[in-house]
Design an enzyme around this catalytic site. Structure first.
Site, PDB file in Angstrom:
ATOM      1  N   ARG A 104       0.852  -1.185   0.000  1.00  0.00           N
ATOM      2  CA  ARG A 104       0.000   0.000   0.000  1.00  0.00           C
ATOM      3  C   ARG A 104       0.890   1.238   0.000  1.00  0.00           C
ATOM      4  NH1 ARG A 104      -2.487   3.021   4.891  1.00  0.00           N
ATOM      5  NH2 ARG A 104      -3.681   4.584   3.779  1.00  0.00           N
ATOM      6  N   HIS A 161      -3.098  10.943   1.161  1.00  0.00           N
ATOM      7  CA  HIS A 161      -2.521  10.711   2.490  1.00  0.00           C
ATOM      8  C   HIS A 161      -1.925  12.038   2.979  1.00  0.00           C
ATOM      9  CE1 HIS A 161      -1.020   7.234   5.189  1.00  0.00           C
ATOM     10  NE2 HIS A 161      -0.746   8.346   5.835  1.00  0.00           N
ATOM     11  N   GLU A 197      -7.341   8.318   6.840  1.00  0.00           N
ATOM     12  CA  GLU A 197      -7.509   8.887   8.189  1.00  0.00           C
ATOM     13  C   GLU A 197      -7.989  10.343   8.168  1.00  0.00           C
ATOM     14  OE1 GLU A 197      -4.284   8.293  10.874  1.00  0.00           O
ATOM     15  OE2 GLU A 197      -4.347   6.122  10.684  1.00  0.00           O
ATOM     16  N   ASN A 247      -7.051   1.373  10.054  1.00  0.00           N
ATOM     17  CA  ASN A 247      -5.720   1.646  10.596  1.00  0.00           C
ATOM     18  C   ASN A 247      -5.839   1.481  12.098  1.00  0.00           C
ATOM     19  OD1 ASN A 247      -5.123   2.337   7.994  1.00  0.00           O
ATOM     20  ND2 ASN A 247      -4.593   4.465   8.415  1.00  0.00           N
ATOM     21  N   TYR A 306      -3.933   0.927  15.747  1.00  0.00           N
ATOM     22  CA  TYR A 306      -2.711   0.945  16.564  1.00  0.00           C
ATOM     23  C   TYR A 306      -3.011   0.671  18.035  1.00  0.00           C
ATOM     24  CZ  TYR A 306      -0.338   2.790  12.493  1.00  0.00           C
ATOM     25  OH  TYR A 306       0.187   2.925  11.226  1.00  0.00           O
ATOM     26  N   GLU A 345      -3.301  -0.379   7.979  1.00  0.00           N
ATOM     27  CA  GLU A 345      -2.130  -0.062   8.809  1.00  0.00           C
ATOM     28  C   GLU A 345      -2.267  -0.772  10.148  1.00  0.00           C
ATOM     29  OE1 GLU A 345      -1.167   4.116   9.434  1.00  0.00           O
ATOM     30  OE2 GLU A 345      -1.686   4.582   7.353  1.00  0.00           O
TER      31      GLU A 345
END
Ligand code: BGP
Length: 483
Positions: A87, A131, A177, A306, A308, A385
């Site tokens: 990606r 992005h 995002e 994404n 985390y 991600e």
């Protein structure tokens, strides 16, 4: 820092999806460098990072990890690792230096080399349209995301890419995002244009949602066989305790921090409770006739996730904690509580360990994230991600990042469990392939499978595969059975 709090319950071998499988990710500004080469125009990040005090030690993406000039070497490393998906994002101002025509042919040629280089090595390209590197010219001309003129310019940029790559690229990510980027840009003043204004935030965000919808609507015409979706920074909310006030805070956080975007992407509507609250505050976005119909027309093919960390919330009465920036230094334990008075504030989760940047390490949170999204939106998901940002040390030409291996392994097991739960997962892209520039954390916060010898001042830019590189190669080669 070590990651131990992981459930290693045995489960079925990882059933790899048919088309997409185990990959890695990057973003143009964070890897390419060549910030003004071959006709590229400046992005808002090229300008912002030059303002003193905005980024860690004044770091910027002028050179980044020089991927632009080291493309073949990086592609060969991907092949060596056996990646099956990569990606990346296209830099809008590399294609259109002023944001719109004329096109910069050298910019497009770079992405041709990238896509063809991936395909020649059997790697599926996953192309992100945006992005965060908005052309500076559009920021100056009309204030970027704050003006509806961006809708035509963004659609034109997207359609240019659709026409050019439709035959070679199947998977596309629209906005990366939007939630995290615009929260930082218009509430925290931490991303360009560094504003702190709630009304401007909700309006810019609404326009970005319309841009996302226009991009998806145009995609249907130009790439009928492709699949597209936004990537969302999803931090599932937990209540700190079972006290009813904490449950309400948790519910508020889900509504305002997650559903506010996801309901718009997937259902074409704002969550009613949150919208009512904003109307009462005089902060609701300006919604024009036709807006909601457009949003409803643009259901994505998948949701990019994404992931985390999870965030834990507690009650925050009026007059309480306001929004604060997260840790950008890597000094553990320096993240302040952050919230919106009357709605919620964050609290440390006593059950979870954290990274040196205070991000909770929570593989179960990924399983939960995938399940919540599946139940609420019933769409396939793609992990666009997931990874661990840490200090790494190069000793005798080796980087033994066993903490990253532990993190990724635990999160891949969470994916297996989620798939067994019924989640439809299209693929998993770890963040990141090589080390790269972290927007606000400089070069010291590393995520890559491949170490890049550079710091905030510069370096040789040599590539050195880390222990995690060899581990992930095995995972891919065994189709996920050898974690
Ligand atoms: C996401 C971004 C990525 C990447 C990642 C890690 O929000 O989409 O571009 O930077 O986070 O974040 P950070 O670099 O702040 O550690």
């Amino acid at each position: 820092h070590r990651n131990r709090g992981v459930d290693h319950a045995p489960c079925a071998p990882f059933p790899l999806p048919r088309r997409l499988s185990l990959g890695a990710a990057s973003a143009a500004y964070q890897v390419e460098g060549a910030w003004d080469s071959d006709g590229k125009g400046p992005s808002v990040w090229d300008t912002f990072s030059r303002v003193p005090g905005t980024t860690f030690m004044g770091s910027n993406g002028d050179v980044a990890v020089d991927h632009y000039h080291r493309l073949e070497e990086d592609l060969d490393l991907m092949k060596q690792m056996g990646l099956t998906a990569y990606r990346f994002s296209v830099s809008w101002p590399r294609l259109f230096p002023t944001g719109r025509a004329p096109l910069n042919p050298a910019g497009l040629a770079f992405y041709d080399r990238l896509v063809d280089g991936l395909l020649a090595r059997g790697i599926e390209p996953v192309l992100t349209l945006y992005h965060w590197d908005l052309p500076q010219a559009l920021q100056e001309e009309y204030g970027g995301w704050e003006d509806r003129r961006i809708l035509d310019d963004f659609e034109h940029y997207c359609v240019t890419l659709y026409r050019h790559f439709a035959d070679r690229v199947t998977y596309w990510v629209s906005l990366n995002e939007q939630n995290f980027n615009l929260t930082n840009a218009y509430l925290l003043g931490a991303h360009p244009p560094a504003v702190q204004d709630r009304r401007r935030f909700f309006n810019a965000n609404h326009i970005a949602s319309l841009a996302n919808a226009r991009a998806i609507r145009a995609f249907r015409r130009h790439v009928p066989k492709g699949q597209i979706g936004p990537s969302f920074a999803y931090s599932p909310a937990y209540p700190l305790t079972c006290a009813p006030a904490d449950l309400l805070a948790f519910d508020n956080a889900e509504e305002f921090c997650n559903h506010w975007w996801l309901d718009v992407y997937c259902h074409g509507r704002y969550p009613r409770v949150a919208l009512r609250w904003l109307e009462q505050q005089g902060e609701a976005p300006v919604i024009l006739p036709g807006d909601m119909a457009l949003l409803a027309e643009a259901r994505p093919d998948f949701v990019g996730v994404n992931y985390y960390y999870t965030l834990t919330y507690t009650d925050n009465p009026l007059g309480g904690e306001t929004l604060h920036r997260i840790n950008h230094s890597g000094q553990k334990g320096t993240t302040p509580a952050s919230g919106v008075p009357g709605l919620y504030k964050t609290a440390a989760n006593p059950h979870l360990e954290t990274s040196n940047w205070d991000w909770a390490i929570d593989p179960s949170g990924l399983r939960l994230a995938l399940r919540r999204l599946t139940s609420r939106y019933d769409l396939p998901l793609m992990i666009t991600e997931n990874g661990l940002g840490e200090f790494d040390t190069l000793t005798a030409e080796r980087v033994v990042d066993e903490y990253r291996i532990a993190y990724l392994k635990a999160h891949l097991i969470a994916c297996q469990q989620a798939m067994a739960d019924g989640v439809r997962l299209l693929g998993y892209c770890a963040w990141s392939f090589t080390d790269l520039l972290s927007w606000l954390n400089g070069y010291q916060k590393r995520y890559g499978f491949v170490y890049v010898e550079r710091d905030e001042q510069g370096g040789t830019l040599r590539r050195i595969p880390k222990a995690s590189f060899h581990w992930y190669r095995q995972v891919i080669a065994s189709q996920g059975e050898s974690l």
